[in-house]
Design a protein around this motif. Structure first.
Motif, PDB file in Angstrom:
ATOM      1  N   HIS A 293       0.794  -1.226   0.000  1.00  0.00           N
ATOM      2  CA  HIS A 293       0.000   0.000   0.000  1.00  0.00           C
ATOM      3  C   HIS A 293       0.830   1.282   0.000  1.00  0.00           C
ATOM      4  CE1 HIS A 293      -3.476  -2.471   0.374  1.00  0.00           C
ATOM      5  NE2 HIS A 293      -3.221  -2.854   1.603  1.00  0.00           N
ATOM      6  N   GLY A 294       2.147   1.178  -0.121  1.00  0.00           N
ATOM      7  CA  GLY A 294       2.976   2.380  -0.204  1.00  0.00           C
ATOM      8  C   GLY A 294       2.801   3.316   0.970  1.00  0.00           C
ATOM      9  N   SER A 295       2.550   2.753   2.141  1.00  0.00           N
ATOM     10  CA  SER A 295       2.264   3.554   3.331  1.00  0.00           C
ATOM     11  C   SER A 295       3.217   3.172   4.453  1.00  0.00           C
ATOM     12  CB  SER A 295       0.816   3.333   3.792  1.00  0.00           C
ATOM     13  OG  SER A 295      -0.093   3.657   2.758  1.00  0.00           O
ATOM     14  N   TYR A 296       3.659   4.170   5.173  1.00  0.00           N
ATOM     15  CA  TYR A 296       4.599   3.949   6.262  1.00  0.00           C
ATOM     16  C   TYR A 296       3.889   4.115   7.595  1.00  0.00           C
ATOM     17  CZ  TYR A 296       7.967   4.577   2.506  1.00  0.00           C
ATOM     18  OH  TYR A 296       8.662   4.448   1.342  1.00  0.00           O
ATOM     19  N   VAL A 297       4.148   3.201   8.509  1.00  0.00           N
ATOM     20  CA  VAL A 297       3.617   3.345   9.860  1.00  0.00           C
ATOM     21  C   VAL A 297       4.338   4.499  10.533  1.00  0.00           C
ATOM     22  CG1 VAL A 297       3.425   2.267  12.129  1.00  0.00           C
ATOM     23  CG2 VAL A 297       2.959   0.922  10.070  1.00  0.00           C
ATOM     24  N   ASP A 298       3.572   5.419  11.051  1.00  0.00           N
ATOM     25  CA  ASP A 298       4.147   6.560  11.776  1.00  0.00           C
ATOM     26  C   ASP A 298       3.230   6.852  12.958  1.00  0.00           C
ATOM     27  OD1 ASP A 298       5.606   8.695  12.608  1.00  0.00           O
ATOM     28  OD2 ASP A 298       5.113  10.001  10.929  1.00  0.00           O
TER      29      ASP A 298
END
Length: 327
Positions: A293-298
């Motif tokens: 999903h091209g998403s980073y956990v932040d």
């Protein structure tokens, strides 16, 4: 006297029974959650926001011992769903999953409230945004857009959800690429899903997408990513250069977090934040978010998230003033 003694004994017995019942019921009265939680997504089904919150909520509900029911409530520039949550009972059972659109809608004059109308719970993810087109289009990378607009002023059709993150993305992109927005035709859609359908149908030249909303279409070659608005390339799209590599100084992510009605008790906000934090610590979920999903956990807890939202609002307002962002 005997009657008074009997009455006193009765009252003492009643008080004792009441105290015992209260003590027995207390754990149940204060248990949270004790029923299903509604998570309102103010966009249509199948878009990036919907996709991400569903996959994360599926894990988080395991740490709450109750179900999280995702509800799509699209409309009016994503304010229909946020308005619903803003007016809900502040009991922790109705949540909002959203992003910068809350503040962008306010800045654009589409709504009369910003993030201050809610109690922040936590920032969860950042998703890298991607300008995209269709196979066979004249445009093959983002750096081609400026020349195309110069040769075909007023002809480029760009999809947007008014006052949302993609609208802001394009205005920022055009500013960085030296393109006058007056030479662009913006076509309005209610949600990302509608834009994808329009793009696939040849009704648009460009739309701002990302891996949650279009990763499978990129993989099949049904849509073409023109660049990624990140400081590094995405592992799922290793051949697609960043916008910076193409000479366009733009890093742009959609930052998704959880909100509750303003006066929700802090202990319930903490309970919710803890469950989502635990979910985002699962390696399999992190892998899915990043690579699929091209998403980073932040993850950012509620007080830090509140400060971040305040700072981010100031940045958005300054950029909006510069770019003439309005409804």
């Amino acid at each position: 006297m005997r009657s008074l003694a009997i009455l006193s004994a009765f009252l003492l017995a009643a008080i004792g029974a009441s105290t015992q019942a209260s003590a027995e019921d207390a754990p149940h009265a204060h248990a949270f959650p004790s029923s299903d939680i509604a998570l309102v997504v103010p966009f249509g089904r199948g878009g990036a926001t919907d996709t991400l919150f569903r996959v994360i909520a599926e894990q988080a509900q395991r740490h709450l011992n109750t179900s999280i029911i995702t509800m799509n409530m699209a409309g009016n520039g994503a304010t229909l769903g946020s308005q619903f949550v803003k007016q809900a009972d502040p009991d922790g059972y109705t949540l909002l999953g959203s992003h910068q659109t809350i503040d962008l809608a306010y800045i654009a004059g589409l709504s009369d409230y910003s993030h201050d109308a809610f109690a922040p719970i936590a920032l969860l993810t950042r998703t890298v945004n991607i300008p995209a087109t269709t196979p066979g289009h004249t445009l093959t990378q983002a750096s081609d857009i400026a020349a195309y607009v110069e040769q075909h002023p007023g002809e480029l059709l760009v999809g947007i959800i008014p006052s949302s993150t993609d609208h802001f993305f394009w205005l920022h992109f055009f500013e960085q690429a030296g393109i006058a927005p007056a030479n662009i035709q913006f076509v309005r859609y209610p949600d990302t899903g509608a834009q994808v359908v329009a793009l696939l149908g040849g009704e648009l030249d460009l739309a701002m997408l990302n891996l949650p909303s279009a990763g499978a279409l990129f993989e099949r070659g049904a849509l073409v990513p023109l660049g990624v608005a990140n400081d590094t390339r995405l592992s799922a799209l290793p051949e697609v250069p960043t916008l910076t590599e193409q000479g366009i100084a733009l890093i742009n992510t959609t930052d998704r977090g959880l909100f509750a009605p303003r006066d929700t008790p802090p202990e319930r906000l903490e309970r919710l934040a803890q469950a989502f934090e635990q979910a985002l610590q699962q390696p399999a979920l992190v892998e899915t978010l990043q690579h699929a999903h091209g998403s980073y956990v932040d993850f950012m807890p509620r007080e830090a998230y509140g400060r971040y939202l305040d700072d981010r609002y100031d940045q958005l307002q300054r950029l909006a003033d510069t770019m003439g962002f309005e409804r």
